[in-house]
Design a protein around this motif. Sequence first.
Motif, PDB file in Angstrom:
ATOM      1  N   LEU A  89     -12.828  -0.523  -4.476  1.00 40.82           N
ATOM      2  CA  LEU A  89     -12.049  -0.590  -5.875  1.00 40.82           C
ATOM      3  C   LEU A  89     -12.645   0.450  -6.658  1.00 40.82           C
ATOM      4  CD1 LEU A  89     -11.516  -4.168  -6.392  1.00 40.82           C
ATOM      5  CD2 LEU A  89      -9.927  -2.715  -5.285  1.00 40.82           C
ATOM      6  N   ARG A  90     -13.670   1.105  -6.635  1.00 38.92           N
ATOM      7  CA  ARG A  90     -14.558   1.952  -7.352  1.00 38.92           C
ATOM      8  C   ARG A  90     -13.644   3.420  -7.391  1.00 38.92           C
ATOM      9  NH1 ARG A  90     -19.506   1.495  -9.350  1.00 38.92           N
ATOM     10  NH2 ARG A  90     -19.607  -0.710  -9.582  1.00 38.92           N
ATOM     11  N   SER A  91     -13.252   3.980  -8.515  1.00 42.19           N
ATOM     12  CA  SER A  91     -12.465   5.173  -8.639  1.00 42.19           C
ATOM     13  C   SER A  91     -13.276   6.495  -7.988  1.00 42.19           C
ATOM     14  CB  SER A  91     -11.988   5.449  -9.768  1.00 42.19           C
ATOM     15  OG  SER A  91     -13.165   5.609 -10.701  1.00 42.19           O
ATOM     16  N   LYS A  92     -14.513   6.603  -7.973  1.00 41.56           N
ATOM     17  CA  LYS A  92     -15.222   7.501  -7.408  1.00 41.56           C
ATOM     18  C   LYS A  92     -15.354   7.430  -6.064  1.00 41.56           C
ATOM     19  CE  LYS A  92     -18.711   8.771 -11.003  1.00 41.56           C
ATOM     20  NZ  LYS A  92     -20.156   8.814 -11.162  1.00 41.56           N
ATOM     21  N   ALA A  93     -15.359   6.358  -5.721  1.00 37.12           N
ATOM     22  CA  ALA A  93     -15.520   6.187  -4.129  1.00 37.12           C
ATOM     23  C   ALA A  93     -13.996   6.297  -3.445  1.00 37.12           C
ATOM     24  CB  ALA A  93     -15.854   4.682  -3.666  1.00 37.12           C
ATOM     25  N   ARG A  94     -12.989   5.785  -4.260  1.00 32.66           N
ATOM     26  CA  ARG A  94     -11.696   5.998  -3.530  1.00 32.66           C
ATOM     27  C   ARG A  94     -11.333   7.315  -3.550  1.00 32.66           C
ATOM     28  NH1 ARG A  94      -9.008   1.361  -3.217  1.00 32.66           N
ATOM     29  NH2 ARG A  94      -6.923   2.205  -3.424  1.00 32.66           N
ATOM     30  N   LYS A  95     -11.773   8.157  -4.439  1.00 35.53           N
ATOM     31  CA  LYS A  95     -11.486   9.628  -4.345  1.00 35.53           C
ATOM     32  C   LYS A  95     -12.151  10.248  -3.229  1.00 35.53           C
ATOM     33  CE  LYS A  95     -11.121  10.264  -9.239  1.00 35.53           C
ATOM     34  NZ  LYS A  95     -11.737  10.610 -10.332  1.00 35.53           N
ATOM     35  N   ASN A  96     -13.059   9.697  -2.436  1.00 35.86           N
ATOM     36  CA  ASN A  96     -13.799  10.227  -1.225  1.00 35.86           C
ATOM     37  C   ASN A  96     -13.108   9.708  -0.003  1.00 35.86           C
ATOM     38  OD1 ASN A  96     -15.441  10.571   1.148  1.00 35.86           O
ATOM     39  ND2 ASN A  96     -17.434  10.979  -0.793  1.00 35.86           N
ATOM     40  N   ARG A  97     -12.110  10.141   0.353  1.00 31.20           N
ATOM     41  CA  ARG A  97     -11.348   9.959   1.506  1.00 31.20           C
ATOM     42  C   ARG A  97     -12.084   9.461   2.683  1.00 31.20           C
ATOM     43  NH1 ARG A  97      -6.429  12.805   4.061  1.00 31.20           N
ATOM     44  NH2 ARG A  97      -7.740  14.401   3.363  1.00 31.20           N
ATOM     45  N   ARG A  98     -13.272  10.401   3.215  1.00 28.15           N
ATOM     46  CA  ARG A  98     -13.961   9.923   4.495  1.00 28.15           C
ATOM     47  C   ARG A  98     -14.851   8.634   4.120  1.00 28.15           C
ATOM     48  NH1 ARG A  98     -14.931   8.969   8.956  1.00 28.15           N
ATOM     49  NH2 ARG A  98     -16.852   9.572   9.944  1.00 28.15           N
ATOM     50  N   TYR A  99     -15.400   8.516   2.877  1.00 24.96           N
ATOM     51  CA  TYR A  99     -16.063   7.232   2.491  1.00 24.96           C
ATOM     52  C   TYR A  99     -14.987   6.190   2.869  1.00 24.96           C
ATOM     53  CZ  TYR A  99     -18.413   3.518   0.046  1.00 24.96           C
ATOM     54  OH  TYR A  99     -18.646   2.319  -0.262  1.00 24.96           O
ATOM     55  N   MET A 100     -13.833   6.118   2.209  1.00 21.63           N
ATOM     56  CA  MET A 100     -13.044   4.880   2.384  1.00 21.63           C
ATOM     57  C   MET A 100     -12.578   4.568   4.047  1.00 21.63           C
ATOM     58  SD  MET A 100     -12.815   3.854  -0.728  1.00 21.63           S
ATOM     59  CE  MET A 100     -11.395   2.610  -0.542  1.00 21.63           C
ATOM     60  N   GLU A 101     -12.639   5.883   4.453  1.00 14.85           N
ATOM     61  CA  GLU A 101     -12.274   5.772   6.191  1.00 14.85           C
ATOM     62  C   GLU A 101     -13.501   4.852   6.681  1.00 14.85           C
ATOM     63  OE1 GLU A 101     -11.713   9.518   7.192  1.00 14.85           O
ATOM     64  OE2 GLU A 101      -9.543   9.697   6.603  1.00 14.85           O
ATOM     65  N   LEU A 102     -14.648   5.081   6.605  1.00 13.81           N
ATOM     66  CA  LEU A 102     -15.759   4.494   7.116  1.00 13.81           C
ATOM     67  C   LEU A 102     -15.948   3.222   6.518  1.00 13.81           C
ATOM     68  CD1 LEU A 102     -18.443   7.366   6.019  1.00 13.81           C
ATOM     69  CD2 LEU A 102     -17.864   6.432   8.216  1.00 13.81           C
TER      70      LEU A 102
END
Length: 191
Positions: A71-84
């Motif tokens: 739910l973190r906006s910084k993390a949500r902007k990192n598509r590769r992170y969200m895929e992981l």
Amino acid sequence: AVLPDGRVAMTLFEAARAKGLATGAVTTSALADATPAGFMAHTPARDDYDLSLEQVIASGTDVLIGGDWSLRSKARKNRRYMELVADAEKIGAEHGYTVIRDPEALATSSAPLLALFPARPESRLQPGPPLAQRALPALRLLSNRPDGFILLVESEVIDEAAHVNDVSLVMQGVRELDEAVAEVLEFSAAH
């Protein structure tokens, strides 16, 4: 664990594993956040969440318990992170981990363990169960190692809540940390 000139430095967990110790990280933040990642990853910038999470999972750490930051906006902007995060079960299994998302599963889990929890319904800043409910299962999983272990237990919510001037959440974080310290001291006295 990257020096200003770009050289990679050995992390504390790498040094511990070289001596035969088990390692574990428990945080009220994400496992890719700066403090836990500093014990397990080698990335040039703290906001490289995808690189940090990849390296944390590949680090060989025996117990990993933290948030998924979905739910973190910084993390949500990192598509590769969200895929992981979405593929954590598959990626974790490839590295030998049992992967859980349900805090109730901590009581019966075994190591190596990767626990990634979503934010609590009442707080986007706090994923998963209270800190003591994370620390005790980690201690249980690590304490049977004959050469010992090192465990990072971090209460990140105190810092994060203070940044946004949420005094109530800071105090809740302090209470959770105090409860976790009491549980760890009791466990240590018995072991």
